[in-house]
Design a protein around this motif. Structure first.
Motif, PDB file in Angstrom:
ATOM      1  N   LEU A  85       0.828  -1.207   0.000  1.00 31.29           N
ATOM      2  CA  LEU A  85       0.000   0.000   0.000  1.00 31.29           C
ATOM      3  C   LEU A  85       0.861   1.255   0.000  1.00 31.29           C
ATOM      4  N   TRP A  86       1.952   1.208   0.715  1.00 28.48           N
ATOM      5  CA  TRP A  86       2.884   2.330   0.754  1.00 28.48           C
ATOM      6  C   TRP A  86       3.413   2.621  -0.649  1.00 28.48           C
ATOM      7  N   GLN A  87       3.768   1.553  -1.388  1.00 27.94           N
ATOM      8  CA  GLN A  87       4.260   1.731  -2.748  1.00 27.94           C
ATOM      9  C   GLN A  87       3.147   2.202  -3.686  1.00 27.94           C
ATOM     10  N   ALA A  88       1.913   1.697  -3.463  1.00 26.95           N
ATOM     11  CA  ALA A  88       0.786   2.157  -4.277  1.00 26.95           C
ATOM     12  C   ALA A  88       0.541   3.656  -4.062  1.00 26.95           C
ATOM     13  N   VAL A  91       2.909   5.587  -6.146  1.00 22.54           N
ATOM     14  CA  VAL A  91       2.485   5.715  -7.545  1.00 22.54           C
ATOM     15  C   VAL A  91       1.569   6.920  -7.708  1.00 22.54           C
ATOM     16  N   LEU A  92       0.585   7.050  -6.814  1.00 23.55           N
ATOM     17  CA  LEU A  92      -0.350   8.173  -6.896  1.00 23.55           C
ATOM     18  C   LEU A  92       0.330   9.497  -6.578  1.00 23.55           C
ATOM     19  N   ARG A  93       1.310   9.447  -5.678  1.00 19.24           N
ATOM     20  CA  ARG A  93       1.987  10.685  -5.293  1.00 19.24           C
ATOM     21  C   ARG A  93       2.778  11.268  -6.462  1.00 19.24           C
ATOM     22  N   TRP A  94       3.326  10.382  -7.300  1.00 18.58           N
ATOM     23  CA  TRP A  94       4.091  10.844  -8.453  1.00 18.58           C
ATOM     24  C   TRP A  94       3.218  11.066  -9.687  1.00 18.58           C
ATOM     25  N   ARG A  95       1.918  10.818  -9.536  1.00 16.35           N
ATOM     26  CA  ARG A  95       1.004  10.931 -10.673  1.00 16.35           C
ATOM     27  C   ARG A  95       0.969  12.345 -11.248  1.00 16.35           C
ATOM     28  N   SER A  96       1.109  13.338 -10.390  1.00 22.69           N
ATOM     29  CA  SER A  96       1.037  14.724 -10.860  1.00 22.69           C
ATOM     30  C   SER A  96       2.168  15.058 -11.829  1.00 22.69           C
ATOM     31  N   GLY A  97       3.265  14.287 -11.771  1.00 29.26           N
ATOM     32  CA  GLY A  97       4.391  14.559 -12.662  1.00 29.26           C
ATOM     33  C   GLY A  97       4.288  13.888 -14.010  1.00 29.26           C
ATOM     34  N   TRP A  98       3.263  13.027 -14.196  1.00 29.22           N
ATOM     35  CA  TRP A  98       3.132  12.315 -15.470  1.00 29.22           C
ATOM     36  C   TRP A  98       2.877  13.265 -16.635  1.00 29.22           C
ATOM     37  N   ALA A 108       9.156  11.128 -12.765  1.00 35.26           N
ATOM     38  CA  ALA A 108       7.873  10.717 -12.203  1.00 35.26           C
ATOM     39  C   ALA A 108       7.461   9.343 -12.729  1.00 35.26           C
ATOM     40  N   LEU A 109       7.641   9.108 -14.024  1.00 33.24           N
ATOM     41  CA  LEU A 109       7.281   7.821 -14.619  1.00 33.24           C
ATOM     42  C   LEU A 109       8.177   6.703 -14.082  1.00 33.24           C
ATOM     43  N   LYS A 110       9.464   7.006 -13.935  1.00 31.31           N
ATOM     44  CA  LYS A 110      10.398   6.000 -13.421  1.00 31.31           C
ATOM     45  C   LYS A 110      10.057   5.633 -11.983  1.00 31.31           C
ATOM     46  N   LYS A 111       9.788   6.651 -11.148  1.00 30.79           N
ATOM     47  CA  LYS A 111       9.440   6.404  -9.747  1.00 30.79           C
ATOM     48  C   LYS A 111       8.130   5.626  -9.648  1.00 30.79           C
ATOM     49  N   SER A 112       7.148   6.001 -10.466  1.00 30.69           N
ATOM     50  CA  SER A 112       5.852   5.330 -10.452  1.00 30.69           C
ATOM     51  C   SER A 112       5.985   3.869 -10.873  1.00 30.69           C
ATOM     52  N   GLY A 113       6.760   3.629 -11.945  1.00 27.31           N
ATOM     53  CA  GLY A 113       6.947   2.267 -12.434  1.00 27.31           C
ATOM     54  C   GLY A 113       7.615   1.371 -11.406  1.00 27.31           C
ATOM     55  N   LYS A 114       8.666   1.880 -10.764  1.00 32.27           N
ATOM     56  CA  LYS A 114       9.371   1.093  -9.749  1.00 32.27           C
ATOM     57  C   LYS A 114       8.460   0.803  -8.564  1.00 32.27           C
ATOM     58  N   ALA A 115       7.688   1.803  -8.146  1.00 30.60           N
ATOM     59  CA  ALA A 115       6.791   1.616  -7.011  1.00 30.60           C
ATOM     60  C   ALA A 115       5.706   0.593  -7.337  1.00 30.60           C
ATOM     61  N   LEU A 116       5.187   0.625  -8.570  1.00 31.74           N
ATOM     62  CA  LEU A 116       4.142  -0.317  -8.978  1.00 31.74           C
ATOM     63  C   LEU A 116       4.669  -1.752  -8.973  1.00 31.74           C
ATOM     64  N   VAL A 117       5.872  -1.956  -9.521  1.00 26.21           N
ATOM     65  CA  VAL A 117       6.467  -3.292  -9.542  1.00 26.21           C
ATOM     66  C   VAL A 117       6.683  -3.797  -8.117  1.00 26.21           C
ATOM     67  N   ARG A 272      17.345  -0.916   6.762  1.00 26.35           N
ATOM     68  CA  ARG A 272      16.590  -0.003   5.876  1.00 26.35           C
ATOM     69  C   ARG A 272      15.292   0.449   6.518  1.00 26.35           C
ATOM     70  N   ALA A 273      14.699  -0.414   7.346  1.00 24.76           N
ATOM     71  CA  ALA A 273      13.434  -0.075   8.016  1.00 24.76           C
ATOM     72  C   ALA A 273      13.599   1.102   8.984  1.00 24.76           C
ATOM     73  N   ARG A 274      14.828   1.371   9.376  1.00 29.76           N
ATOM     74  CA  ARG A 274      15.088   2.450  10.335  1.00 29.76           C
ATOM     75  C   ARG A 274      15.066   3.823   9.670  1.00 29.76           C
ATOM     76  N   TYR A 275      15.344   3.893   8.359  1.00 33.05           N
ATOM     77  CA  TYR A 275      15.508   5.181   7.699  1.00 33.05           C
ATOM     78  C   TYR A 275      14.465   5.386   6.593  1.00 33.05           C
ATOM     79  N   PRO A 276      14.002   6.622   6.410  1.00 34.61           N
ATOM     80  CA  PRO A 276      12.955   6.902   5.402  1.00 34.61           C
ATOM     81  C   PRO A 276      13.508   6.849   3.991  1.00 34.61           C
ATOM     82  N   GLU A 277      12.583   6.695   3.052  1.00 32.90           N
ATOM     83  CA  GLU A 277      12.966   6.680   1.644  1.00 32.90           C
ATOM     84  C   GLU A 277      13.185   8.100   1.162  1.00 32.90           C
ATOM     85  N   ARG A 278      14.229   8.300   0.371  1.00 33.21           N
ATOM     86  CA  ARG A 278      14.521   9.626  -0.152  1.00 33.21           C
ATOM     87  C   ARG A 278      13.592   9.926  -1.329  1.00 33.21           C
ATOM     88  N   THR A 279      12.998  11.101  -1.336  1.00 35.68           N
ATOM     89  CA  THR A 279      12.065  11.469  -2.407  1.00 35.68           C
ATOM     90  C   THR A 279      12.759  12.234  -3.507  1.00 35.68           C
TER      91      THR A 279
END
Length: 279
Positions: A85-88, A91-98, A108-117, A272-279
């Motif tokens: 769900l976090w990855q989904a 995908v929506l968060r990067w949708r505005s950049g499509w 935006a497309l690269k981030k969305s694609g990786k998150a979807l996979v 990795r669970a200790r640190y946030p993902e870089r945006t």
């Protein structure tokens, strides 16, 4: 436009939800646990004590056989669903950049694609954990062979199986390069990490990503071989890939090194669970 902003805003709030983030951390720990168990099974295979398949299903079956296995499998499944769900939400968060242009749209497309996979992978693993938690789990290599046999029977099925194998080979190579070039560090915000923790994350990633990449590339190569020979039995999944390494010259040593690398990737997920993902 207002509706899109509302959707994007909702996705952003979902992605930033503290409760979901905590569950996603549990999911990363669960994901790491699966890799550590696969590594343990691979070591057993290398040194003559193999029982369960050295893959995700074997790892979950091993966990299910322990006294606290069923509750842990439920926790693992819930954590992996949260991770999906976090990855989904990503995908929506990067949708505005499509609809942007240039580098912004490409990113935006690269981030969305990786998150979807990633979301699909986590959901598939969560479903497998759920099946084992309810007593209905089975070997993933057997399932893969059945699926491959079904696809090979389709018109053009041989090409689909080969294409899937080549994609896996590509993903494996990407993992190897990612580990060697340390590009995984670009995805993690280590600003608050002490130097010792940063060194630990780096070393684990350098060992873990190439080992996992080698395993994935071999799984893909076996799929391509299954397509070329029109033999679904050749598509034996991760367990088959690790046994292929064992059958190679110096196979015991090579499989031990790959197993230790997969264990390092599992430990990388824990840290990795200790640190946030870089945006």
């Amino acid at each position: 436009m207002g509706g899109q902003r509302t959707t994007t805003g909702a996705a952003g709030r979902a992605g930033d939800s503290e409760a979901l983030e905590h569950l996603a951390r549990i999911g990363l720990i669960a994901y790491g646990m699966v890799h550590v168990l696969v590594a343990w099974l691979a070591l057993q295979l290398a040194w003559g004590g193999g029982g369960q398949s050295a893959d995700q299903s074997g790892a979950l079956a091993t966990l299910a056989a322990t006294p606290v296995g069923k509750p842990l499998l439920w926790v693992l499944a819930v954590g992996l669903v949260a991770l999906a769900l976090w990855q989904a939400a990503e995908v929506l968060r990067w949708r505005s950049g499509w609809s942007a242009s240039g580098d912004q749209r490409s990113r935006a497309l690269k981030k969305s694609g990786k998150a979807l996979v990633k979301a699909v992978v986590y959901l598939a693993l969560a479903w497998t954990a759920f099946r084992f938690a309810t007593g209905g789990g089975q070997s993933s290599s057997g399932q893969q062979q059945q699926t491959t046999a079904g696809v090979l029977g389709w018109p053009g099925g041989r090409w689909l199986v080969a294409a899937a194998g080549l994609v896996l080979v590509g993903v494996g190579v990407h993992h190897v390069v990612k580990g060697l070039k340390k590009s995984f560090l670009k995805e993690i915000d280590l600003a608050s990490a002490p130097p010792a923790a940063e060194r630990t994350v780096t070393r684990l990633g350098q060992a873990g990503y190439p080992a996992k990449g080698v395993a994935l590339a071999l799984v893909g190569a076996l799929l391509v071989y299954a397509a070329l020979t029109f033999d679904p039995a050749k598509a034996s999944g991760l367990d088959g890939a690790l046994r292929t390494i064992l059958d190679a010259p110096f196979g015991q040593l090579l499989l031990t090194l790959v197993a230790l690398g997969i264990a390092a990737f599992g430990a990388f997920c824990f840290v990795r669970a200790r640190y946030p993902e870089r945006t």
